[in-house]
Write an enzyme that holds these catalytic residues in place. Sequence first.
Site, PDB file in Angstrom:
ATOM      1  N   HIS A 165      -9.425   1.464   4.873  1.00  0.00           N
ATOM      2  CA  HIS A 165      -8.144   1.578   5.582  1.00  0.00           C
ATOM      3  C   HIS A 165      -8.331   2.509   6.782  1.00  0.00           C
ATOM      4  CE1 HIS A 165      -3.990   2.582   6.496  1.00  0.00           C
ATOM      5  NE2 HIS A 165      -3.657   1.481   5.853  1.00  0.00           N
ATOM      6  N   GLU A 176      -6.638   4.833   7.916  1.00  0.00           N
ATOM      7  CA  GLU A 176      -6.368   6.255   7.640  1.00  0.00           C
ATOM      8  C   GLU A 176      -7.575   6.913   6.992  1.00  0.00           C
ATOM      9  OE1 GLU A 176      -2.707   5.542   5.563  1.00  0.00           O
ATOM     10  OE2 GLU A 176      -1.783   4.953   7.457  1.00  0.00           O
ATOM     11  N   LYS A 205       0.120   4.275  -0.215  1.00  0.00           N
ATOM     12  CA  LYS A 205      -0.498   5.473   0.373  1.00  0.00           C
ATOM     13  C   LYS A 205      -0.262   6.669  -0.573  1.00  0.00           C
ATOM     14  CE  LYS A 205      -0.030   3.229   4.790  1.00  0.00           C
ATOM     15  NZ  LYS A 205       0.124   3.313   6.229  1.00  0.00           N
ATOM     16  N   ASN A 239       0.874  -1.172   0.000  1.00  0.00           N
ATOM     17  CA  ASN A 239       0.000   0.000   0.000  1.00  0.00           C
ATOM     18  C   ASN A 239       0.907   1.215   0.000  1.00  0.00           C
ATOM     19  OD1 ASN A 239      -1.763   2.088   0.484  1.00  0.00           O
ATOM     20  ND2 ASN A 239      -2.322   1.436   2.558  1.00  0.00           N
ATOM     21  N   GLY A 275       2.949   2.264  10.764  1.00  0.00           N
ATOM     22  CA  GLY A 275       3.922   3.343  10.610  1.00  0.00           C
ATOM     23  C   GLY A 275       4.661   3.701  11.885  1.00  0.00           C
ATOM     24  N   SER A 279       3.756  -2.218  10.186  1.00  0.00           N
ATOM     25  CA  SER A 279       5.212  -2.322  10.353  1.00  0.00           C
ATOM     26  C   SER A 279       5.780  -3.684   9.930  1.00  0.00           C
ATOM     27  CB  SER A 279       5.614  -1.981  11.785  1.00  0.00           C
ATOM     28  OG  SER A 279       5.254  -0.648  12.102  1.00  0.00           O
ATOM     29  N   GLU A 328      -5.172  -4.781  10.498  1.00  0.00           N
ATOM     30  CA  GLU A 328      -4.103  -3.816  10.736  1.00  0.00           C
ATOM     31  C   GLU A 328      -4.352  -3.075  12.045  1.00  0.00           C
ATOM     32  OE1 GLU A 328      -2.205  -2.656   6.671  1.00  0.00           O
ATOM     33  OE2 GLU A 328      -3.829  -1.268   7.102  1.00  0.00           O
TER      34      GLU A 328
HETATM   35  P1  13P Z   1       3.284   0.319   7.587  1.00  0.00           P
HETATM   36  O1  13P Z   1       3.761  -0.977   6.985  1.00  0.00           O
HETATM   37  O2  13P Z   1       4.043   1.506   7.089  1.00  0.00           O
HETATM   38  O3  13P Z   1       3.201   0.239   9.081  1.00  0.00           O
HETATM   39  O4  13P Z   1       1.781   0.565   7.067  1.00  0.00           O
HETATM   40  C1  13P Z   1       0.859  -0.466   7.171  1.00  0.00           C
HETATM   41  C2  13P Z   1      -0.360  -0.094   6.420  1.00  0.00           C
HETATM   42  O5  13P Z   1      -1.089   0.804   6.796  1.00  0.00           O
HETATM   43  C3  13P Z   1      -0.647  -0.815   5.171  1.00  0.00           C
HETATM   44  O6  13P Z   1      -1.915  -0.553   4.713  1.00  0.00           O
END
Ligand code: 13P
Length: 245
Positions: A94, A96, A11, A9, A172, A209, A166
């Site tokens: 997601h 976010e 982003k 992903n 992150g 992560s 997640e």
């Molecule tokens: P990270 O791998 O950067 O922690 O992000 C995970 C994520 O949100 C994937 O959709």
Amino acid sequence: MRRKVIAGNWKMNMLPNEAMEFVNTLAPLVKDTKNEVIICVPFTDLFYTLLTAQDTNIHVGAQNMHWEESGAYTGEVSADMLKSINVEYVIIGHSERRQYFNETDETVNLKVKTALSKGLKPIVCVGETLEQKEQGKTIEVITSQISKALENLTEQDLSNIIVAYEPIWAIGTGKTATSDDANNSIKEIRNEIKSKFGTDDVTILYGGSVKPENARELFTMSDIDGGLVGGASLNALEFNKIVNY
Ligand code: 13P
């Protein structure tokens, strides 16, 4: 159907030239993998990424879509628009998007239903906040999220869906859920799906992560079918190490 899937992903990262370079670097490295490789890229990268990935085993997804077919929704992108350029997957719900763009379990469900009806495969995300985890509410939160996200779907729909667990506190932050905790949460999601649909034969990924250093431990757990990778999916060499864990 359960299978090993490693999805990136990106982003809000990567320009079209970077996306094409990424695919050109990654494709030869992953051509022999048995794992399914997906990259979910920004809208502006989709067309370039799809063209570059055409004769490879790299699958391409978007990161969001609207549930309505068309109309006065300035700034939104429809399932038909994604389908028209051969996008295969789309991330839905997601954390976010839930956090910054007010997505709810209800809109997640609307989007999942539209995506499926248009022949797109949704990657449906669920996960608890740090506060919910500390209050011991993880299982309650994620089973409720998955139950609402998959409302009114059929057993047949499950084969076209990927679920991603997640935990928000692991995204992150460099903090990964322990493999046992991640496996246990995913087992509970599986049980919830089984109670609703009579089968738990659905691909469920862990995200938060994921790195080359922890991929193998996570992905070899009994209930974890692979990963949804953020930061570590932005570099083709690093992502390759996760794909070929
Ligand atoms: P990270 O791998 O950067 O922690 O992000 C995970 C994520 O949100 C994937 O959709």
